[in-house]
Enzyme design. Structure first.
Site, PDB file in Angstrom:
ATOM      1  N   ASP A 265      -1.903   5.100 -11.083  1.00  0.00           N
ATOM      2  CA  ASP A 265      -2.290   5.826  -9.858  1.00  0.00           C
ATOM      3  C   ASP A 265      -2.332   7.342 -10.064  1.00  0.00           C
ATOM      4  O   ASP A 265      -1.710   8.108  -9.299  1.00  0.00           O
ATOM      5  CB  ASP A 265      -1.299   5.517  -8.720  1.00  0.00           C
ATOM      6  CG  ASP A 265      -1.088   4.032  -8.492  1.00  0.00           C
ATOM      7  OD1 ASP A 265      -2.059   3.276  -8.618  1.00  0.00           O
ATOM      8  OD2 ASP A 265       0.054   3.639  -8.173  1.00  0.00           O
TER       9      ASP A 265
ATOM     10  N   GLU B 229      -8.111   0.463  -0.962  1.00  0.00           N
ATOM     11  CA  GLU B 229      -6.966   1.366  -1.122  1.00  0.00           C
ATOM     12  C   GLU B 229      -7.371   2.526  -2.035  1.00  0.00           C
ATOM     13  O   GLU B 229      -8.496   2.602  -2.514  1.00  0.00           O
ATOM     14  CB  GLU B 229      -5.764   0.614  -1.715  1.00  0.00           C
ATOM     15  CG  GLU B 229      -5.999   0.096  -3.125  1.00  0.00           C
ATOM     16  CD  GLU B 229      -4.838  -0.743  -3.666  1.00  0.00           C
ATOM     17  OE1 GLU B 229      -3.855  -0.977  -2.948  1.00  0.00           O
ATOM     18  OE2 GLU B 229      -4.947  -1.185  -4.826  1.00  0.00           O
TER      19      GLU B 229
HETATM   20  O1  FUB Z   1       0.941   1.375  -7.683  1.00  0.00           O
HETATM   21  C1  FUB Z   1       1.154   0.611  -6.523  1.00  0.00           C
HETATM   22  C2  FUB Z   1      -0.120   0.373  -5.799  1.00  0.00           C
HETATM   23  O2  FUB Z   1      -1.026  -0.287  -6.667  1.00  0.00           O
HETATM   24  C3  FUB Z   1      -0.865   1.610  -5.373  1.00  0.00           C
HETATM   25  O3  FUB Z   1      -0.318   2.215  -4.246  1.00  0.00           O
HETATM   26  C4  FUB Z   1      -2.214   1.056  -5.197  1.00  0.00           C
HETATM   27  O4  FUB Z   1      -3.225   1.995  -5.052  1.00  0.00           O
HETATM   28  C5  FUB Z   1      -2.345   0.206  -6.449  1.00  0.00           C
HETATM   29  O5  FUB Z   1      -2.732   0.973  -7.555  1.00  0.00           O
END
Ligand code: FUB
Length: 324
Positions: A19, A226
């Site tokens: 991320d 997301e």
């Molecule tokens: O790293 C945890 C979660 O996985 C993140 O918040 C999302 O965007 C995905 O990458």
């Protein structure tokens, strides 16, 4: 268009990272990633395998340079409101200090977004005692516009709980839209001048197709899932994000920071591992995509590694699709 530069990958191999939110502070690229741990948690649609506890800040003083790990910048033991799962963070420099924004599960088990500040881009950061009031879900990305207004983009489906907040209050049983219903969009809120609060209630961003119709929930190759990111190129706002269960990084453009945005295309095809999450930054006149995959662990979804690649636009401002 110039020849793309593709540096040695991944950035670091002594810890698992994911991320990546990249920013240029001074002459240096600072990367704010999640710090994946080597536990054997259950792998499920709720994201229970992502049990991160702290943040490390990474930096590069040139493209292709060795990456520096500045060590622990914030741990959940020092954040009073957090119970577990410190997920994808972001950072900004403003008001003479550095702000780290991060999502985590609060004591009641719901994701909220917190803020910590420090005098050095590499940390340490000191957390505010409580999360940002009115915040929810995951994946904050902060963007300062040319008029110096700062906006936070956030939200994630499934484990990120965005479906549960459609009414503005948390409804544990709430399901998301499906089929031809309009998809849920990320949220955006302008921040107060001190960046410790929302200046307004978060609003939903609408992402349209080329005919001006909202993307539908069933359009899983294009709808928002997301990992929002905002950048500006030639005066246009580029909202980029992950499509989650179809594993693309895609983007939409608009003429206002709050949208609406029109879907344009893919930035990156699927990586090794379930999640895909990115940031886009300009450095010395070139643009770079920071992203992650799970190659370092041989494909374990929650043991990921950060990489980067030069990103290029065509003559019309379209981002040229890349392969990992
Ligand atoms: O790293 C945890 C979660 O996985 C993140 O918040 C999302 O965007 C995905 O990458």
């Amino acid at each position: 268009m110039s020849t793309a530069t593709n540096p040695k990958q991944p950035l670091v191999t002594h810890i698992y990272t994911a991320d990546p939110s990249a920013h240029v502070f001074g002459d240096t690229i600072y990367i704010y990633p999640s710090h994946d741990l080597e536990h054997d948690g259950e792998d499920n649609d709720n994201g229970d395998e992502y049990q991160m506890e702290d943040y490390h800040v990474l930096s590069l003083n040139a493209i292709g340079a060795p990456c520096v790990d500045h060590g622990e910048a914030l741990h959940m033991r020092d954040v009073p409101w957090v119970s577990k799962q410190m997920w994808a963070p972001d950072a900004i420099y403003k008001n003479g200090k550095y702000y780290l924004f991060f999502p985590a599960r609060a004591k009641d088990g719901n994701f909220r977004i917190g803020v910590a500040t420090g005098s050095d881009p590499a940390g340490p950061f000191h957390a505010e005692p409580d999360y940002i009031q009115g915040s929810y879900s995951i994946d904050p990305a902060v963007f300062e516009d040319d008029d110096h207004k700062v906006y936070m983009y956030f939200g994630g489906l499934w484990g990120g709980q965005l479906e549960k907040w459609q009414t503005g209050v948390f409804l544990p049983g709430a399901e998301g839209p499906s089929g031809n219903e309009p998809a849920l969009g990320p949220r955006v809120a302008q921040m107060t001048d001190d960046l410790l609060a929302f200046a307004e209630p978060p609003q939903q961003i609408v992402i349209l197709d080329q005919n001006g119709k909202p993307l539908t929930a069933g359009d899983t190759d294009r709808r928002y899932f997301e990992g929002p990111w905002m950048h500006k190129y030639n005066g246009l706002y580029y909202l980029s994000y992950s499509t989650g269960d179809t594993h693309y990084l895609v983007y939409a453009t608009g003429t206002s920071p709050k949208g609406p945005f029109t879907y344009q295309g893919r930035i990156l095809t699927p990586v090794i591992g379930w999640t895909t999450h990115h940031s886009i930054v300009e450095y010395n006149g070139k643009w770079y995509l920071f992203y992650h995959d799970a190659s370092l662990s041989g494909g374990v979804n929650h043991r990921r590694c950060v990489k980067y690649k030069e990103l290029q636009y065509d003559e019309n401002g379209a981002i040229i699709t890349m392969q990992p």
